[in-house]
Design a protein around this motif. Structure first.
Motif, short mmCIF file in Angstrom:
data_model
loop_
_atom_site.label_atom_id
_atom_site.label_comp_id
_atom_site.label_asym_id
_atom_site.label_seq_id
_atom_site.Cartn_x
_atom_site.Cartn_y
_atom_site.Cartn_z
N ARG A 150 0.87 -1.17 0.00
CA ARG A 150 0.00 0.00 0.00
C ARG A 150 0.91 1.22 0.00
O ARG A 150 1.70 1.42 0.93
CB ARG A 150 -0.92 -0.01 1.22
N VAL A 194 0.96 5.17 0.06
CA VAL A 194 0.16 6.36 0.37
C VAL A 194 0.94 7.58 -0.09
O VAL A 194 2.06 7.84 0.38
CB VAL A 194 -0.13 6.44 1.88
N ALA A 203 -4.15 6.46 -2.28
CA ALA A 203 -3.75 5.23 -1.62
C ALA A 203 -3.70 4.14 -2.70
O ALA A 203 -4.74 3.67 -3.16
CB ALA A 203 -4.72 4.86 -0.51
N TRP A 234 -6.01 5.03 5.79
CA TRP A 234 -4.59 4.87 6.07
C TRP A 234 -4.26 4.87 7.56
O TRP A 234 -3.12 4.56 7.95
CB TRP A 234 -3.80 6.01 5.40
#
Length: 317
Positions: free
Chosen positions: A213, A215, A270, A292
């Motif tokens: 992931r 961000v 994201a 997040w």
């Protein structure tokens, strides 16, 4: 309100926004938090007028008022939609007027930094557009078919290991309880004529060893490697058994992600990637307003500070 405020548009119960509001308060930045779909017009009063090609006036929530010409930043998180009180024509009309009036003014504030602009977020939520832009920017994108033709779906699934996943992660309930629709493998023989009922997204399955992931806040890219138990395809279905660690983003991927945000006019994203044992990152999707908060704690990523810095000063940190 003294000083240039940050407007935070989100639902009442939003722990992610809570972190950012608390950090802005710690920095001494005035904040006006509200939920347009719930607060307007019952708790909120708008008085806006045009002057010299821009909007001025005030937005009052309860006892707090913000000068619209002095808003430093607008944090568009997860507000409720404008919903009519009844199905009567007058209430439906009022709900549409509220959305176009309040949203229209808040989307045209002079000198305001948007994280991100609501119209940009809405445009970026379409996965077909995401996949096309990601591929054009040089990111690895799995072969993808979007169809309501069962025959085409079977041919696609017969050509390579294939997964199905929804085009939109909307609310879904089973027996009255919230449920998720996770990415799942699909064989040609499992594809029925039910595919005709709506558009379906089928995608070549990436032989992955983990997920990332990423961000992105402004120009800062913060990444976490997510490892699920063996045999789990969609890590979101096994939150309790995941492990996390911060990882560096490969430079070509970092450059592509910043260009991706620029293509859609976003300042936040994201991104989800599947990572192969060889270390290749395969783009899966971008949530332009993704969650997040849990990742910040689990992987030690300073996301709150990055967002608060962007809202306060126009730069992350």
């Amino acid at each position: 309100m003294d000083g240039r405020p940050v407007l935070v548009s989100t639902e009442a119960e939003d722990p992610t926004a809570d972190l950012v509001v608390a950090e802005l308060n710690r920095r001494g930045v005035p904040v006006l938090r509200f939920d347009p779909g719930r607060d307007f017009p019952s708790r909120a009063t708008l008085a806006a007028s045009t002057a010299a090609g821009s909007w001025s006036g005030s937005l009052t929530i309860g006892r707090r008022t913000a000068d619209l010409s002095g808003v430093r930043a607008f944090y568009h998180r997860r507000p409720n939609p404008y919903t009519p009180e009844t199905d009567h024509q007058a209430d439906r009309f009022a709900a549409q007027e509220n959305r176009r009036g309040l949203n229209g003014v808040l989307g045209a504030l002079p000198g305001c930094l948007y994280l991100s602009h609501p119209q940009a977020v809405a445009r970026a939520e379409y996965k077909p557009a995401q996949l096309a832009v990601a591929s054009r920017l040089g990111l690895r994108v799995p072969a993808t078919l979007i169809t309501n033709d069962p025959a085409e779906a079977r041919l696609f699934a017969a050509a390579q290991p294939t997964i199905y996943k929804p085009l939109h992660a909307g609310s879904y309930h089973v027996d009255g309880s919230p449920a998720g629709i996770w990415a799942a493998p699909v064989e040609p023989g499992e594809i029925t004529d039910g595919v005709r009922t709506c558009a379906h997204l089928f995608q070549a399955q990436v032989p992955k060893s983990g997920d990332v992931r990423a961000v992105v806040v402004g120009e800062r890219v913060l990444c976490a490697l997510i490892t699920a138990p063996p045999g789990v395809l969609d890590w979101r279905s096994e939150y309790r058994d995941l492990t996390y660690e911060p990882v560096d983003c490969p430079e070509p991927v970092r450059v592509a992600l910043l260009r991706f945000l620029g293509e859609f006019g976003l300042r936040f994203g994201a991104f989800d990637f599947a990572v192969t044992p060889e270390g290749d990152w395969w783009f899966l999707e971008c949530n332009p307003n993704g969650q997040w908060a849990w990742l910040e704690h689990a992987a030690g990523l300073p996301i709150t500070s990055a967002i608060a810095g962007l809202l306060e000063n126009g730069v992350t940190g």
